[in-house]
Design a protein around this motif. Structure first.
Motif, PDB file in Angstrom:
ATOM      1  N   ILE A 214      43.491  12.038 -31.515  1.00 38.78           N
ATOM      2  CA  ILE A 214      43.088  10.869 -30.975  1.00 38.78           C
ATOM      3  C   ILE A 214      42.816  10.733 -29.602  1.00 38.78           C
ATOM      4  O   ILE A 214      43.722  11.170 -28.979  1.00 38.78           O
ATOM      5  N   LEU A 215      41.505  10.371 -29.046  1.00 36.03           N
ATOM      6  CA  LEU A 215      41.368   9.910 -27.745  1.00 36.03           C
ATOM      7  C   LEU A 215      41.031   8.542 -27.711  1.00 36.03           C
ATOM      8  O   LEU A 215      40.211   8.227 -27.992  1.00 36.03           O
ATOM      9  N   PRO A 216      42.116   7.713 -27.057  1.00 36.24           N
ATOM     10  CA  PRO A 216      42.081   6.033 -27.016  1.00 36.24           C
ATOM     11  C   PRO A 216      41.276   5.833 -25.929  1.00 36.24           C
ATOM     12  O   PRO A 216      41.470   6.527 -24.728  1.00 36.24           O
ATOM     13  N   PRO A 217      40.877   4.632 -25.750  1.00 35.70           N
ATOM     14  CA  PRO A 217      40.388   4.197 -24.294  1.00 35.70           C
ATOM     15  C   PRO A 217      41.623   3.696 -23.630  1.00 35.70           C
ATOM     16  O   PRO A 217      42.475   3.346 -24.064  1.00 35.70           O
ATOM     17  N   SER A 218      41.181   3.569 -22.224  1.00 35.26           N
ATOM     18  CA  SER A 218      42.273   3.194 -21.454  1.00 35.26           C
ATOM     19  C   SER A 218      41.670   2.399 -20.250  1.00 35.26           C
ATOM     20  O   SER A 218      41.140   2.771 -19.379  1.00 35.26           O
ATOM     21  N   ALA A 219      41.869   1.067 -20.186  1.00 38.48           N
ATOM     22  CA  ALA A 219      41.364   0.350 -19.148  1.00 38.48           C
ATOM     23  C   ALA A 219      41.906  -1.040 -19.309  1.00 38.48           C
ATOM     24  O   ALA A 219      42.733  -1.495 -20.298  1.00 38.48           O
ATOM     25  N   GLU A 220      41.984  -2.058 -18.214  1.00 35.13           N
ATOM     26  CA  GLU A 220      42.520  -3.261 -18.088  1.00 35.13           C
ATOM     27  C   GLU A 220      41.963  -4.119 -19.448  1.00 35.13           C
ATOM     28  O   GLU A 220      40.777  -4.004 -19.310  1.00 35.13           O
ATOM     29  N   GLY A 221      42.758  -4.852 -19.915  1.00 40.76           N
ATOM     30  CA  GLY A 221      42.259  -5.543 -20.852  1.00 40.76           C
ATOM     31  C   GLY A 221      42.062  -5.064 -22.382  1.00 40.76           C
ATOM     32  O   GLY A 221      41.722  -5.866 -23.260  1.00 40.76           O
ATOM     33  N   VAL A 222      42.472  -3.534 -22.438  1.00 45.78           N
ATOM     34  CA  VAL A 222      41.809  -2.883 -23.820  1.00 45.78           C
ATOM     35  C   VAL A 222      43.220  -2.708 -24.030  1.00 45.78           C
ATOM     36  O   VAL A 222      44.371  -2.108 -23.586  1.00 45.78           O
ATOM     37  N   TRP A 223      43.377  -2.750 -25.725  1.00 45.08           N
ATOM     38  CA  TRP A 223      44.715  -2.478 -26.493  1.00 45.08           C
ATOM     39  C   TRP A 223      44.299  -1.725 -27.686  1.00 45.08           C
ATOM     40  O   TRP A 223      44.115  -2.452 -28.895  1.00 45.08           O
ATOM     41  N   PRO A 224      44.054  -0.408 -27.576  1.00 45.07           N
ATOM     42  CA  PRO A 224      43.915   0.536 -28.789  1.00 45.07           C
ATOM     43  C   PRO A 224      45.063   0.791 -29.550  1.00 45.07           C
ATOM     44  O   PRO A 224      46.338   0.840 -29.058  1.00 45.07           O
ATOM     45  N   GLU A 246      49.714   3.666 -29.592  1.00 46.92           N
ATOM     46  CA  GLU A 246      49.347   2.408 -29.092  1.00 46.92           C
ATOM     47  C   GLU A 246      49.530   2.339 -27.592  1.00 46.92           C
ATOM     48  O   GLU A 246      50.597   2.993 -27.136  1.00 46.92           O
ATOM     49  N   SER A 247      48.700   1.988 -26.980  1.00 42.01           N
ATOM     50  CA  SER A 247      48.714   1.712 -25.600  1.00 42.01           C
ATOM     51  C   SER A 247      47.832   0.360 -25.158  1.00 42.01           C
ATOM     52  O   SER A 247      46.925  -0.032 -25.816  1.00 42.01           O
ATOM     53  N   TRP A 248      48.167   0.011 -23.861  1.00 38.26           N
ATOM     54  CA  TRP A 248      47.333  -1.294 -23.344  1.00 38.26           C
ATOM     55  C   TRP A 248      47.169  -1.317 -21.770  1.00 38.26           C
ATOM     56  O   TRP A 248      48.150  -0.627 -21.087  1.00 38.26           O
ATOM     57  N   GLN A 249      46.440  -1.824 -21.555  1.00 39.70           N
ATOM     58  CA  GLN A 249      46.225  -2.111 -20.063  1.00 39.70           C
ATOM     59  C   GLN A 249      46.120  -1.093 -19.140  1.00 39.70           C
ATOM     60  O   GLN A 249      46.081  -0.659 -17.932  1.00 39.70           O
ATOM     61  N   THR A 256      55.558   4.180 -29.453  1.00 47.51           N
ATOM     62  CA  THR A 256      55.818   4.465 -30.948  1.00 47.51           C
ATOM     63  C   THR A 256      56.889   3.250 -31.291  1.00 47.51           C
ATOM     64  O   THR A 256      57.907   3.196 -30.558  1.00 47.51           O
ATOM     65  N   CYS A 257      56.563   2.644 -32.227  1.00 46.64           N
ATOM     66  CA  CYS A 257      57.382   1.303 -32.513  1.00 46.64           C
ATOM     67  C   CYS A 257      57.467   1.130 -34.153  1.00 46.64           C
ATOM     68  O   CYS A 257      56.795   1.816 -34.911  1.00 46.64           O
ATOM     69  N   LEU A 258      58.699   0.436 -34.479  1.00 49.81           N
ATOM     70  CA  LEU A 258      59.107   0.029 -35.916  1.00 49.81           C
ATOM     71  C   LEU A 258      59.449  -1.210 -35.646  1.00 49.81           C
ATOM     72  O   LEU A 258      60.218  -1.714 -34.949  1.00 49.81           O
ATOM     73  N   HIS A 259      58.700  -2.241 -36.399  1.00 47.08           N
ATOM     74  CA  HIS A 259      59.127  -3.599 -36.380  1.00 47.08           C
ATOM     75  C   HIS A 259      59.215  -4.132 -37.979  1.00 47.08           C
ATOM     76  O   HIS A 259      58.641  -3.787 -38.868  1.00 47.08           O
ATOM     77  N   TRP A 260      60.250  -4.773 -38.069  1.00 46.97           N
ATOM     78  CA  TRP A 260      60.626  -5.450 -39.330  1.00 46.97           C
ATOM     79  C   TRP A 260      61.252  -6.946 -39.421  1.00 46.97           C
ATOM     80  O   TRP A 260      62.042  -7.233 -40.149  1.00 46.97           O
TER      81      TRP A 260
END
Length: 385
Positions: A214-224, A246-249, A256-260
């Motif tokens: 994957i090549l994600p976008p990277s910019a302020e206000g963007v959360w891929p 996952e990245s943002w801003q 990398t995350c695990l949520h439960w």
């Protein structure tokens, strides 16, 4: 931050400054034009480039300095066209905007030629080597509809985070091009549209390996994000969430995350996160992997997980007892805009692309389950949010 740590950190800064001064004194001759390893000298300058960074004493994950980066282990050929360096994504010209009177137009927009540097991947319809034991690999051929492998989740209701975008099934926001899957966020004149794709295919195995380049976008206000949730119906967060890319801003790092659990005092330890610095996350594709093994017959035990970037393990976790079985989890790909994660900031007018070159589910990770055991023993767990 404790006073002892401040003293230790200040001593470290002084030592770095001392080494830099010695280096500058030793390399002040006009004949020295080589600079640092891996970095070209500046034209007309006799001074080597100066390192201005500082160590992050809190980070315990894998490091990816430029000199050590290894590209994904794929035999990509030479680029078919000479793409220049990527411009700032928020400064792109006016993008194609969906026509609300034709939300199902079959013709996707053309791809601008000033895209980030990325060598073409191998054709998606070529079978993977038998040694990979692939059991699912979606086709990104232009003649294959995106809806063949993914369902579009629609709406502009904020998605629990006060997000701004409207998720659509318009081909302007998700399409195949050059054997790639493109998820595109479009911003112009107060209109924010994007796509949120969820796979028809689930992991469908008690053990396996999921990988995507994957090549994600990277910019302020963007959360891929490239992540997983259980198939519908499910209860969030108790049934579990796995974040792989996952990245943002516009930050140069992957989460990398695990949520439960919920974000409260009672569930504070039900969020495990590792932040991995990636200096070239916005300009170079990386391969993000996730391996799982769910075991039965052991009281109070479910199994284990390992996250990978370019084949390197970056995080491990035990499968929490309360979440859904791993074979029920499905893939999600989306680009969110604004919201709480982006601190309410919105992207500028332009287009923001998540480019997926390859995705597949395999019976086992590279190196087999013996390598998985070694990886699990050598990599840290995530820290609570």
């Amino acid at each position: 931050m404790s006073s002892s740590f401040n003293k230790f950190f200040e001593k470290g800064k002084a030592k770095v400054k001392e080494y830099e001064q010695k280096y500058n004194n030793q390399h002040s001759s006009p004949s020295n034009q080589q600079g640092y390893p891996g970095q070209a000298p500046q034209q007309g300058s006799s001074q080597p480039p100066q390192y201005t960074g500082a160590p992050n004493p809190q980070y315990t994950g894998a490091q990816y300095p430029p000199q050590q980066y290894q590209p994904p282990n794929q035999q990509w050929g030479p680029p078919q066209q000479q793409w220049g360096p990527p411009p700032p994504q928020q400064n792109f010209g006016p993008p194609p905007i969906p026509q609300h009177s034709k939300p199902h137009s079959p013709a996707p927009p053309s791809i601008p030629q000033n895209r980030p540097i990325s060598n073409p991947p191998p054709p998606q319809n070529v079978p993977s080597p038998a040694t990979e034991r692939v059991y699912w690999k979606p086709s990104f051929d232009a003649n294959t509809p995106v809806s063949h492998n993914f369902r579009h989740e629609l709406g502009d209701h904020g998605w629990g985070n006060n997000e701004k975008q409207n998720y659509t099934d318009n081909p302007a926001n998700s399409f195949h091009h050059d054997n790639r899957l493109i998820v595109r966020g479009l911003v112009q004149g107060g209109s924010y549209t994007s796509a949120r794709l969820t796979s028809h295919q689930t992991l469908s195995r008690p053990r396996g390996y999921l990988t995507a380049t994957i090549l994600p976008p990277s910019a302020e206000g963007v959360w891929p994000a490239y992540w997983m949730l259980p198939k519908d119906p499910f209860q969030w967060p108790n049934d579990g969430e796995v974040d792989i890319c996952e990245s943002w801003q516009g930050e140069s790092a992957n989460h990398t995350c695990l949520h439960w659990g919920h974000y409260n005092a009672e569930d504070h330890n039900k969020h495990q996160v590792v932040v991995t610095p990636l200096h070239d996350i916005a300009s170079c594709p990386h391969t993000y992997g996730f391996a799982w093994i769910e075991e039965e017959g052991i009281p109070n035990w479910r199994g284990r997980m390992v996250w990978y970037i370019d084949g390197r393990p970056v995080q491990k976790a035990n499968i929490p007892l309360g979440i859904r079985r791993m074979e029920d989890f499905r893939i999600l790909l989306n680009i969110a805009m604004g919201g709480t994660v982006c601190q309410g900031k919105l992207p500028r007018d332009g287009y923001y692309d998540m480019v997926v070159s390859e995705m597949k589910m395999c019976e086992e990770p590279k190196g087999g389950w013996e390598q998985f055991e070694r990886d699990f023993g050598s990599v840290p767990e995530g820290h609570p949010v």
